[in-house]
Design a protein around this motif. Sequence first.
Motif, PDB file in Angstrom:
ATOM      1  N   GLU A  49      -6.669  -3.415  -4.949  1.00 32.17           N
ATOM      2  CA  GLU A  49      -6.006  -2.740  -4.396  1.00 32.17           C
ATOM      3  C   GLU A  49      -6.085  -1.661  -4.193  1.00 32.17           C
ATOM      4  N   ARG A 100       1.063  -1.382  -0.013  1.00 32.19           N
ATOM      5  CA  ARG A 100      -0.081  -0.121   0.715  1.00 32.19           C
ATOM      6  C   ARG A 100       1.412   0.778  -0.113  1.00 32.19           C
ATOM      7  N   TYR A 110       1.452   1.636  -3.602  1.00 33.39           N
ATOM      8  CA  TYR A 110       0.820   2.405  -4.153  1.00 33.39           C
ATOM      9  C   TYR A 110       0.055   4.021  -4.605  1.00 33.39           C
ATOM     10  N   VAL A 157      -6.914   2.134  -2.210  1.00 37.08           N
ATOM     11  CA  VAL A 157      -6.029   2.891  -2.398  1.00 37.08           C
ATOM     12  C   VAL A 157      -6.798   4.699  -2.779  1.00 37.08           C
TER      13      VAL A 157
END
Length: 481
Positions: free
Chosen positions: A352, A316, A319, A356
């Motif tokens: 995914e 994350r 990202y 974010v």
Amino acid sequence: MTSRKPDEQLARDSRLRLVSPRSVAAARKAVTDRRTRTTPRPPAGTPATADLANRARASLADAVRLARWAERHLGAGDGGRPAPAGALPATDVERAAEDLRLTHGQIRVGWDRARLSGLVEVHGGHARPGWRLRAWDRDDTAVLRGWVALFDAWSLVHPAPADIAPAAVAEVVEAMPQLLSLLQLSAGPVTVPDLLDLLGQRVTELRDERCEVPYAASTADPSAADPAAEDPATAGASAPPVPLARLLRWALGGLAAVDAVTLGPARATLTPLGSWAVWVKLEQICVAAQSPAGNIEQSAAAMLRGCARLTPGPARAEYRAWLAARPVGHAVSELLQAARGEDALLRGLAFEALRVVGAPAEPDVRAAVRDPALRPYALLWLAEHDGVDPDEAQDVLTAEESTWLWVDTAAAIADHGEAELLARHLDSAVRTTVPRLLDEVRAVGHPRTVQVLVALAAAHPDPALAKAVRRAAFQVHTGGA
């Protein structure tokens, strides 16, 4: 008394639940290589998290008051009508101004700030209180994330001059991260001429990257412009000059409007909140730049491949860094394009990454529902975005959509994982009989069905089950029933 026997429970549940709530996590586990990173510390002098959160609360105080007023007077909880998704109607502005003792202008600005910071969320064409409003008084992290969302949307808070071409405005918006980096690294005031010089350089670089023919651009204050000092190379250009000095004033005004910058005579300084937010983004970019794949420089597909071997937390962070370096709309489009490829693992990872992104990705994700390959992922994304618990979001899928997602996840594991994990994936899917499971899988029409069944047959240690799966693969391959 409720029976706890598995067979009796399954008899009451007619749906064949093929996909566990952690299906994408299972695909990621196939290629996980655990690693740890030390958490970087903010620069010396950065206020504590609680202090930063209180500054953010003060910055958004009017927006919070208005969001709570809208919850009481415009929400469905008291039998009233839902709040509108767009600007507040004049009658509601009048009521809010009277109740909160604010001007009409403050109400309109507060409503926009509440939406951009996540205090008010838009769902199904109507606005409702966001989860950040619920956590506002007790969760400092939620407050800071709300303020950063507003900070990221500074160009929407402070509209650009209407008489300047949108392309020129977009160039300045794209160039502002470099100016913010200079302000952060300077740890003090920076003069407007220095910022203007850097802005001109960055805009020129952006045009060079696009292989555009340069045209006249004013990089000095228009009030001090001297026609005789014009660059001879651009003096005869037919395109109108871009008023960079005016656009810089607009950009600094927008950043000041969200309390990220304070302005003085011919100089600008980051506020503690602004300095902290820019530092966080710089750290995210540094983390991504240090990754084996060099994610910050990569396309969406290459970035996702680089993140595939990371655990969810570090992924994350990657990202966020990748997203921070790109306009949101462009990044969302690139992620969805990567999701449409043949690699099923990238499909799951793309969504995914879209989690974010959050609310700005919602229109594109809703459009992706029409794509059969993306539909299950998009429906799960939208359910979680609407507040459904991730463990229960699976209920929004039909049996066919669940089956399609199970096959897609199996394809990701077959491509990137180990035989043992693929065998466990098959065992986790069987809730009734293997023949019924195979019938569901064959009927769903996934393009990778044959390859998945062959891989499952090769991976499973039970000879009888493997034989049944191999026979099903042959029937799908030959077009049999």
